[in-house]
Design a protein around this motif. Structure first.
Motif, PDB file in Angstrom:
ATOM      1  N   VAL A   5       0.860  -1.175   0.000  1.00 44.06           N
ATOM      2  CA  VAL A   5       0.000   0.000   0.000  1.00 44.06           C
ATOM      3  C   VAL A   5       0.896   1.224   0.000  1.00 44.06           C
ATOM      4  CG1 VAL A   5      -1.740   1.290   1.266  1.00 44.06           C
ATOM      5  CG2 VAL A   5      -1.798  -1.203   1.273  1.00 44.06           C
ATOM      6  N   LYS A   6       0.739   2.088  -0.979  1.00 44.85           N
ATOM      7  CA  LYS A   6       1.541   3.302  -1.064  1.00 44.85           C
ATOM      8  C   LYS A   6       0.794   4.436  -0.374  1.00 44.85           C
ATOM      9  CE  LYS A   6       3.740   6.429  -4.304  1.00 44.85           C
ATOM     10  NZ  LYS A   6       3.954   6.773  -5.701  1.00 44.85           N
ATOM     11  N   LEU A   7       1.418   4.983   0.671  1.00 47.45           N
ATOM     12  CA  LEU A   7       0.846   6.117   1.392  1.00 47.45           C
ATOM     13  C   LEU A   7       1.688   7.344   1.067  1.00 47.45           C
ATOM     14  CD1 LEU A   7       0.256   4.256   4.740  1.00 47.45           C
ATOM     15  CD2 LEU A   7      -1.455   4.900   3.071  1.00 47.45           C
ATOM     16  N   THR A   8       1.054   8.428   0.670  1.00 44.73           N
ATOM     17  CA  THR A   8       1.799   9.596   0.217  1.00 44.73           C
ATOM     18  C   THR A   8       1.831  10.738   1.220  1.00 44.73           C
ATOM     19  OG1 THR A   8      -0.156  10.423  -0.913  1.00 44.73           O
ATOM     20  CG2 THR A   8       1.364   9.093  -2.207  1.00 44.73           C
ATOM     21  N   GLU A   9       1.017  10.672   2.247  1.00 46.69           N
ATOM     22  CA  GLU A   9       1.010  11.735   3.251  1.00 46.69           C
ATOM     23  C   GLU A   9       2.166  11.534   4.228  1.00 46.69           C
ATOM     24  OE1 GLU A   9      -0.931  14.420   3.191  1.00 46.69           O
ATOM     25  OE2 GLU A   9      -1.825  13.644   1.364  1.00 46.69           O
ATOM     26  N   LYS A  10       2.726  12.640   4.700  1.00 47.96           N
ATOM     27  CA  LYS A  10       3.858  12.575   5.622  1.00 47.96           C
ATOM     28  C   LYS A  10       3.516  13.125   6.997  1.00 47.96           C
ATOM     29  CE  LYS A  10       7.337  12.809   2.022  1.00 47.96           C
ATOM     30  NZ  LYS A  10       8.499  13.504   1.530  1.00 47.96           N
ATOM     31  N   GLY A  11       2.261  13.355   7.237  1.00 50.28           N
ATOM     32  CA  GLY A  11       1.842  13.892   8.530  1.00 50.28           C
ATOM     33  C   GLY A  11       0.424  13.476   8.844  1.00 50.28           C
ATOM     34  N   PRO A  12      -0.005  13.680  10.073  1.00 52.29           N
ATOM     35  CA  PRO A  12      -1.332  13.252  10.499  1.00 52.29           C
ATOM     36  C   PRO A  12      -2.435  14.218  10.057  1.00 52.29           C
ATOM     37  CG  PRO A  12      -0.207  14.278  12.322  1.00 52.29           C
ATOM     38  CD  PRO A  12       0.778  14.228  11.189  1.00 52.29           C
ATOM     39  N   TYR A  13      -3.652  13.718  10.096  1.00 49.55           N
ATOM     40  CA  TYR A  13      -4.841  14.503   9.826  1.00 49.55           C
ATOM     41  C   TYR A  13      -5.405  14.967  11.166  1.00 49.55           C
ATOM     42  CZ  TYR A  13      -9.610  15.608   8.426  1.00 49.55           C
ATOM     43  OH  TYR A  13     -10.806  16.238   8.220  1.00 49.55           O
ATOM     44  N   LYS A  14      -5.567  16.260  11.328  1.00 53.92           N
ATOM     45  CA  LYS A  14      -6.100  16.820  12.574  1.00 53.92           C
ATOM     46  C   LYS A  14      -7.618  16.779  12.526  1.00 53.92           C
ATOM     47  CE  LYS A  14      -5.889  20.943  15.477  1.00 53.92           C
ATOM     48  NZ  LYS A  14      -5.329  22.308  15.601  1.00 53.92           N
ATOM     49  N   LEU A  15      -8.200  16.177  13.543  1.00 57.64           N
ATOM     50  CA  LEU A  15      -9.644  16.005  13.621  1.00 57.64           C
ATOM     51  C   LEU A  15     -10.129  16.557  14.955  1.00 57.64           C
ATOM     52  CD1 LEU A  15     -12.241  14.698  12.430  1.00 57.64           C
ATOM     53  CD2 LEU A  15     -11.589  12.622  13.646  1.00 57.64           C
ATOM     54  N   GLU A  16     -11.104  17.460  14.911  1.00 51.24           N
ATOM     55  CA  GLU A  16     -11.666  18.018  16.140  1.00 51.24           C
ATOM     56  C   GLU A  16     -13.110  17.554  16.274  1.00 51.24           C
ATOM     57  OE1 GLU A  16     -10.859  22.126  16.886  1.00 51.24           O
ATOM     58  OE2 GLU A  16      -8.932  22.012  15.854  1.00 51.24           O
ATOM     59  N   VAL A  17     -13.399  16.943  17.436  1.00 49.22           N
ATOM     60  CA  VAL A  17     -14.732  16.410  17.707  1.00 49.22           C
ATOM     61  C   VAL A  17     -15.138  16.825  19.113  1.00 49.22           C
ATOM     62  CG1 VAL A  17     -16.131  14.319  17.943  1.00 49.22           C
ATOM     63  CG2 VAL A  17     -14.306  14.407  16.227  1.00 49.22           C
ATOM     64  N   ASN A  18     -16.234  17.581  19.214  1.00 45.93           N
ATOM     65  CA  ASN A  18     -16.764  18.009  20.517  1.00 45.93           C
ATOM     66  C   ASN A  18     -15.701  18.648  21.398  1.00 45.93           C
ATOM     67  OD1 ASN A  18     -19.312  16.977  19.822  1.00 45.93           O
ATOM     68  ND2 ASN A  18     -18.788  14.970  20.618  1.00 45.93           N
ATOM     69  N   GLY A  19     -14.874  19.502  20.816  1.00 41.23           N
ATOM     70  CA  GLY A  19     -13.861  20.210  21.576  1.00 41.23           C
ATOM     71  C   GLY A  19     -12.587  19.419  21.835  1.00 41.23           C
ATOM     72  N   GLU A  20     -12.541  18.157  21.427  1.00 45.68           N
ATOM     73  CA  GLU A  20     -11.357  17.312  21.582  1.00 45.68           C
ATOM     74  C   GLU A  20     -10.605  17.262  20.259  1.00 45.68           C
ATOM     75  OE1 GLU A  20     -10.261  15.580  24.334  1.00 45.68           O
ATOM     76  OE2 GLU A  20     -11.885  16.446  25.534  1.00 45.68           O
ATOM     77  N   TYR A  22      -7.936  15.192  17.857  1.00 43.32           N
ATOM     78  CA  TYR A  22      -7.339  13.888  17.583  1.00 43.32           C
ATOM     79  C   TYR A  22      -6.477  14.014  16.342  1.00 43.32           C
ATOM     80  CZ  TYR A  22     -11.124  12.350  20.640  1.00 43.32           C
ATOM     81  OH  TYR A  22     -11.982  12.214  21.686  1.00 43.32           O
ATOM     82  N   TYR A  23      -5.429  13.225  16.274  1.00 41.34           N
ATOM     83  CA  TYR A  23      -4.579  13.183  15.094  1.00 41.34           C
ATOM     84  C   TYR A  23      -4.639  11.772  14.527  1.00 41.34           C
ATOM     85  CZ  TYR A  23      -2.964  17.728  16.518  1.00 41.34           C
ATOM     86  OH  TYR A  23      -2.918  19.053  16.857  1.00 41.34           O
ATOM     87  N   ILE A  24      -5.068  11.677  13.282  1.00 43.34           N
ATOM     88  CA  ILE A  24      -5.259  10.396  12.610  1.00 43.34           C
ATOM     89  C   ILE A  24      -4.045  10.116  11.721  1.00 43.34           C
ATOM     90  CG2 ILE A  24      -6.774   9.069  11.088  1.00 43.34           C
ATOM     91  CD1 ILE A  24      -8.061   9.959  13.779  1.00 43.34           C
ATOM     92  N   CYS A  25      -3.499   8.907  11.853  1.00 42.24           N
ATOM     93  CA  CYS A  25      -2.319   8.514  11.081  1.00 42.24           C
ATOM     94  C   CYS A  25      -2.649   8.474   9.588  1.00 42.24           C
ATOM     95  CB  CYS A  25      -1.854   7.133  11.537  1.00 42.24           C
ATOM     96  SG  CYS A  25      -0.482   6.482  10.560  1.00 42.24           S
ATOM     97  N   GLN A  26      -1.781   9.082   8.777  1.00 42.03           N
ATOM     98  CA  GLN A  26      -1.908   9.011   7.319  1.00 42.03           C
ATOM     99  C   GLN A  26      -0.664   8.417   6.667  1.00 42.03           C
ATOM    100  OE1 GLN A  26      -4.613  12.222   5.448  1.00 42.03           O
ATOM    101  NE2 GLN A  26      -3.065  13.319   6.629  1.00 42.03           N
ATOM    102  N   CYS A  27       0.391   8.196   7.461  1.00 48.90           N
ATOM    103  CA  CYS A  27       1.622   7.656   6.891  1.00 48.90           C
ATOM    104  C   CYS A  27       1.643   6.135   6.913  1.00 48.90           C
ATOM    105  CB  CYS A  27       2.851   8.203   7.634  1.00 48.90           C
ATOM    106  SG  CYS A  27       3.103   7.510   9.283  1.00 48.90           S
ATOM    107  N   GLY A  28       0.830   5.527   7.775  1.00 47.52           N
ATOM    108  CA  GLY A  28       0.773   4.076   7.864  1.00 47.52           C
ATOM    109  C   GLY A  28       1.780   3.455   8.819  1.00 47.52           C
ATOM    110  N   LEU A  29       2.587   4.251   9.493  1.00 44.21           N
ATOM    111  CA  LEU A  29       3.637   3.714  10.349  1.00 44.21           C
ATOM    112  C   LEU A  29       3.265   3.654  11.830  1.00 44.21           C
ATOM    113  CD1 LEU A  29       6.734   5.482   8.754  1.00 44.21           C
ATOM    114  CD2 LEU A  29       5.920   3.152   8.371  1.00 44.21           C
ATOM    115  N   SER A  30       2.185   4.280  12.231  1.00 46.38           N
ATOM    116  CA  SER A  30       1.817   4.349  13.646  1.00 46.38           C
ATOM    117  C   SER A  30       1.532   2.969  14.228  1.00 46.38           C
ATOM    118  CB  SER A  30       0.577   5.224  13.830  1.00 46.38           C
ATOM    119  OG  SER A  30       0.187   5.232  15.184  1.00 46.38           O
TER     120      SER A  30
END
Length: 64
Positions: A5-20, A22-30
């Motif tokens: 699987v080729k992943l091209t992103e080098k950083g996480p996706y920032k997600l805000e839910v109900n004031g919290e 979260y950072y979602i992995c996009q590189c596949g290494l987490s």
């Protein structure tokens, strides 16, 4: 069956839910998927257009 699987992103996706935040992995290494654990820092010096395989301690460029 194994697959590559080729992943091209080098950083996480920032997600805000109900004031919290979260950072979602996009590189596949987490190791805490789907959440980021900072492993993307290993991808900072990747060259565009090249393909790499990572294991726990090293990175290998794949020649196509």
């Amino acid at each position: 069956m194994a697959r590559l699987v080729k992943l091209t992103e080098k950083g996480p996706y920032k997600l805000e839910v109900n004031g919290e935040t979260y950072y979602i992995c996009q590189c596949g290494l987490s190791n805490k998927k789907p959440f980021c654990d900072g492993s993307h820092k290993r991808t900072r010096d990747e060259e565009d257009g090249k393909l790499y395989i990572y294991d726990e301690n090293s990175r290998v460029e794949i020649k196509l």
